[in-house]
Design a protein around this motif. Sequence first.
Motif, mmCIF file in Angstrom:
data_model
loop_
_atom_site.group_PDB
_atom_site.id
_atom_site.type_symbol
_atom_site.label_atom_id
_atom_site.label_comp_id
_atom_site.label_asym_id
_atom_site.label_seq_id
_atom_site.Cartn_x
_atom_site.Cartn_y
_atom_site.Cartn_z
ATOM 1 N N ILE A 188 33.758 -18.711 -25.074
ATOM 2 C CA ILE A 188 32.654 -18.729 -26.037
ATOM 3 C C ILE A 188 33.217 -18.214 -27.346
ATOM 4 O O ILE A 188 33.863 -17.161 -27.392
ATOM 5 C CB ILE A 188 31.502 -17.813 -25.584
ATOM 6 C CG1 ILE A 188 30.960 -18.252 -24.235
ATOM 7 C CG2 ILE A 188 30.401 -17.780 -26.640
ATOM 8 C CD1 ILE A 188 29.961 -17.277 -23.633
ATOM 9 N N ARG A 189 32.973 -18.956 -28.420
ATOM 10 C CA ARG A 189 33.474 -18.524 -29.725
ATOM 11 C C ARG A 189 32.350 -18.617 -30.749
ATOM 12 O O ARG A 189 32.012 -19.689 -31.219
ATOM 13 C CB ARG A 189 34.643 -19.386 -30.172
ATOM 14 C CG ARG A 189 35.232 -18.912 -31.489
ATOM 15 C CD ARG A 189 36.541 -19.621 -31.758
ATOM 16 N NE ARG A 189 37.232 -19.003 -32.841
ATOM 17 C CZ ARG A 189 37.555 -19.633 -33.962
ATOM 18 N NH1 ARG A 189 37.254 -20.893 -34.121
ATOM 19 N NH2 ARG A 189 38.188 -18.999 -34.915
ATOM 20 N N THR A 190 31.761 -17.484 -31.069
ATOM 21 C CA THR A 190 30.704 -17.461 -32.090
ATOM 22 C C THR A 190 31.358 -17.202 -33.444
ATOM 23 O O THR A 190 32.176 -16.303 -33.593
ATOM 24 C CB THR A 190 29.674 -16.362 -31.772
ATOM 25 O OG1 THR A 190 30.352 -15.135 -31.586
ATOM 26 C CG2 THR A 190 28.901 -16.709 -30.514
ATOM 27 N N PRO A 230 30.529 -8.866 -30.438
ATOM 28 C CA PRO A 230 29.527 -8.416 -29.474
ATOM 29 C C PRO A 230 29.002 -7.026 -29.837
ATOM 30 O O PRO A 230 29.755 -6.163 -30.289
ATOM 31 C CB PRO A 230 30.300 -8.369 -28.152
ATOM 32 C CG PRO A 230 31.426 -9.326 -28.340
ATOM 33 C CD PRO A 230 31.796 -9.213 -29.791
ATOM 34 N N LEU A 248 24.808 -12.033 -25.098
ATOM 35 C CA LEU A 248 26.089 -12.413 -24.509
ATOM 36 C C LEU A 248 26.027 -12.340 -22.989
ATOM 37 O O LEU A 248 26.491 -13.244 -22.291
ATOM 38 C CB LEU A 248 27.209 -11.532 -25.061
ATOM 39 C CG LEU A 248 28.617 -11.866 -24.610
ATOM 40 C CD1 LEU A 248 28.977 -13.310 -24.922
ATOM 41 C CD2 LEU A 248 29.611 -10.913 -25.255
ATOM 42 N N VAL A 274 26.673 -15.439 -20.384
ATOM 43 C CA VAL A 274 27.706 -15.359 -19.345
ATOM 44 C C VAL A 274 27.090 -15.560 -17.964
ATOM 45 O O VAL A 274 27.617 -16.320 -17.143
ATOM 46 C CB VAL A 274 28.476 -14.029 -19.435
ATOM 47 C CG1 VAL A 274 29.375 -13.834 -18.225
ATOM 48 C CG2 VAL A 274 29.295 -13.980 -20.721
ATOM 49 N N TYR A 302 35.577 -14.386 -24.265
ATOM 50 C CA TYR A 302 34.956 -14.389 -25.585
ATOM 51 C C TYR A 302 36.058 -14.372 -26.626
ATOM 52 O O TYR A 302 36.887 -13.452 -26.645
ATOM 53 C CB TYR A 302 34.054 -13.165 -25.719
ATOM 54 C CG TYR A 302 33.102 -13.234 -26.877
ATOM 55 C CD1 TYR A 302 31.931 -13.970 -26.791
ATOM 56 C CD2 TYR A 302 33.362 -12.547 -28.061
ATOM 57 C CE1 TYR A 302 31.043 -14.030 -27.848
ATOM 58 C CE2 TYR A 302 32.483 -12.600 -29.124
ATOM 59 C CZ TYR A 302 31.322 -13.338 -29.011
ATOM 60 O OH TYR A 302 30.442 -13.399 -30.066
ATOM 61 N N ASP A 303 36.089 -15.382 -27.470
ATOM 62 C CA ASP A 303 37.150 -15.532 -28.470
ATOM 63 C C ASP A 303 36.759 -14.818 -29.760
ATOM 64 O O ASP A 303 35.728 -15.124 -30.350
ATOM 65 C CB ASP A 303 37.376 -17.024 -28.719
ATOM 66 C CG ASP A 303 38.523 -17.314 -29.660
ATOM 67 O OD1 ASP A 303 39.110 -16.363 -30.218
ATOM 68 O OD2 ASP A 303 38.830 -18.496 -29.847
#
Length: 99
Positions: free
Chosen positions: A42-44, A58, A68, A72, A86-87
């Motif tokens: 996941i990359r926000t 986060p 998050l 997940v 998480y990127d």
Amino acid sequence: RTLIKYDLTTKLSQVPVVSFPVDLSRSDEHPGCPTTKRSIAIRTFITNDFMTGVPAEPGTDYMPLAVLEEMVEGIQKVTDISRVVYDLTSKPPGTTEWE
């Protein structure tokens, strides 16, 4: 749905969810045996111009931990998912997409 539920669709510029062929839950008891499990990244990403940007860290207003965790948990319900990562890559050096 989770991002809409928590009204984050206008705060986040991009949220790629990427499947990649790495089974992070494997042990060495069966080396060389193929696996069908995959991991999810996941990359926000927050940006005004897509030339530079930062990750939504986060625990901030941009990515509350409850959001998050819900994302997940939903992803982990999918069969053959090994791990969710998480990127936190910014641009630069990364791109706006996930590569």
